[in-house]
Scaffold this motif. Structure first.
Motif, short mmCIF file in Angstrom:
data_model
loop_
_atom_site.label_atom_id
_atom_site.label_comp_id
_atom_site.label_asym_id
_atom_site.label_seq_id
_atom_site.Cartn_x
_atom_site.Cartn_y
_atom_site.Cartn_z
N LYS A 57 0.85 -1.19 0.00
CA LYS A 57 0.00 0.00 0.00
C LYS A 57 0.88 1.24 0.00
O LYS A 57 1.78 1.39 0.82
CB LYS A 57 -0.90 0.00 1.23
N ARG A 60 -0.44 4.67 -1.05
CA ARG A 60 -1.11 5.96 -1.10
C ARG A 60 -1.22 6.53 0.31
O ARG A 60 -2.19 6.30 1.02
CB ARG A 60 -2.49 5.82 -1.74
N THR A 61 -0.22 7.24 0.74
CA THR A 61 -0.21 7.87 2.05
C THR A 61 0.03 9.36 1.89
O THR A 61 0.41 9.84 0.82
CB THR A 61 0.90 7.28 2.94
N LYS A 62 -0.16 10.09 2.98
CA LYS A 62 0.01 11.54 2.90
C LYS A 62 1.46 11.93 2.62
O LYS A 62 1.75 13.06 2.22
CB LYS A 62 -0.48 12.20 4.18
N SER A 104 3.43 10.22 0.49
CA SER A 104 3.84 9.73 -0.83
C SER A 104 4.25 10.90 -1.72
O SER A 104 3.49 11.85 -1.89
CB SER A 104 2.70 8.96 -1.49
N ARG A 122 1.85 11.34 -4.63
CA ARG A 122 0.45 11.68 -4.35
C ARG A 122 0.13 13.05 -4.95
O ARG A 122 0.79 14.04 -4.68
CB ARG A 122 0.21 11.70 -2.84
N GLY A 123 -0.89 13.08 -5.79
CA GLY A 123 -1.29 14.33 -6.43
C GLY A 123 -0.47 14.69 -7.66
O GLY A 123 -0.72 15.74 -8.28
N ARG A 166 -1.87 5.43 -10.32
CA ARG A 166 -3.03 5.65 -9.44
C ARG A 166 -2.84 4.98 -8.09
O ARG A 166 -3.39 5.43 -7.08
CB ARG A 166 -4.31 5.16 -10.12
N GLY A 193 -1.57 7.43 -5.86
CA GLY A 193 -2.33 8.67 -5.77
C GLY A 193 -2.00 9.65 -6.87
O GLY A 193 -2.35 10.83 -6.78
N THR A 223 -1.81 10.75 -11.17
CA THR A 223 -2.68 10.73 -12.35
C THR A 223 -1.84 10.60 -13.60
O THR A 223 -0.89 11.37 -13.80
CB THR A 223 -3.51 12.02 -12.44
N ASN A 264 8.46 7.29 -5.36
CA ASN A 264 7.38 7.60 -4.43
C ASN A 264 7.89 7.82 -3.01
O ASN A 264 7.24 8.47 -2.19
CB ASN A 264 6.35 6.47 -4.43
#
Length: 285
Positions: A3, A5-7, A9, A12-13, A45, A48, A50, A243
């Motif tokens: 896993k 997707r953490t704050k 990462s 993320r975004g 994805r 987190g 795109t 990441n």
């Protein structure tokens, strides 16, 4: 795949443009449905991020279907003409104008991305991809460049089949010269790309195999190629490391790795009514 997707990462975004041949691929339908962009988009994805996929362009507010491409987009070329005069000029202008929205959207996606992933097999003609790479590098955005091994087993089999057919071998040699049909068995990119992209950002494949069962990816010819020529520096493990920590670059004068200030990944923090840029994401120690 753990896993991710953490704050904290780094991806993320993030927004990543997926650049590569679309026009002269073997099958536009297959490429759109299950090509490398589909897989890399799924992978991003998971962090987190795109993936900006030109096969599936984002909707444009107030401009329905603007710039969308499909399997028949290139059919417009059938009407191309070199005739002189008003009629020829009008036909060419209409065809050129018809593709402007797609070009416009693709370049805007490059412009708004954080970095670009470019798939550039040396045996597939592409014009949009170099344009997109140049735009990204003009803005000092990182380009992760995949130059895969190009092996054409059918070519060797055909040579063997024609071993006792002198005329057939001559025709095959002529075909190789006219096409040209060239393998790339060490996955080396064009020399022009090397200083443009930067020596640290080249990959000889994606490294899909360790992730295929997790994502339930069906086997494709790309997997067969990577099975025969296992990538020494695959992209997907690099993205996993990215990441967690920003990559460094090699400094030729200092003979050491140093921070790479091309890696600017915005840290967008949600606030009422929108997001606030608190600054670029930092390298983890």
């Amino acid at each position: 795949m753990a896993k991710t997707r953490t704050k904290d990462s780094l991806l993320r975004g993030s927004r990543v443009y997926l650049s590569g041949p679309m026009d002269f691929v073997a099958s536009r339908a297959l490429e759109k449905a299950s090509g490398w962009r589909t897989r890399v988009g799924q992978f991003l994805r998971g962090f987190g991020g795109t993936g900006f996929d030109p096969w599936n362009k984002p909707a444009v507010r107030g401009m329905h279907e603007y710039g969308r491409e499909g399997e028949q987009t290139t059919d417009a070329r059938q009407a191309w003409t070199y005739k002189r005069g008003r009629k020829g000029a009008q036909t060419r202008a209409e065809i050129a104008a018809s593709f402007w929205p797609a070009l416009h959207i693709d370049l805007r996606m490059v412009d708004t991305s954080d970095f670009v992933i470019a798939y550039c097999p040396t045996n597939v003609y592409s014009v949009g991809t170099p344009h997109e790479i140049l735009l990204a590098r003009q803005e000092r955005k990182p380009v992760l460049f995949i130059s895969p091994y190009v092996h054409i087993p059918a070519l060797e089999k055909l040579r063997g089949h024609l071993a006792e057919d002198a005329e057939g071998l001559a025709l095959l040699k002529c075909l190789e010269a006219q096409d040209p049909i060239k393998e790339n068995l060490n996955a080396s990119p064009s020399l022009w790309y090397m200083p443009l992209v930067g020596a640290q950002h080249f990959f000889d494949g994606f490294g899909f195999e360790p992730y295929r069962s997790h994502f339930r990816w069906s086997k494709t010819p790309l997997d067969d190629t990577e099975a025969s020529y296992a990538p020494q520096n695959p992209l997907l493990p690099f993205l996993e490391r990215l990441n967690r920590t920003l990559p460094k670059k090699w400094h030729s004068a200092k003979k050491m790795f140093v921070p790479d200030d091309d890696w600017i990944l915005w840290d967008l923090r949600p606030e009422s009514g929108g997001n606030n840029v608190s600054g670029p994401k930092r390298r983890k120690i």
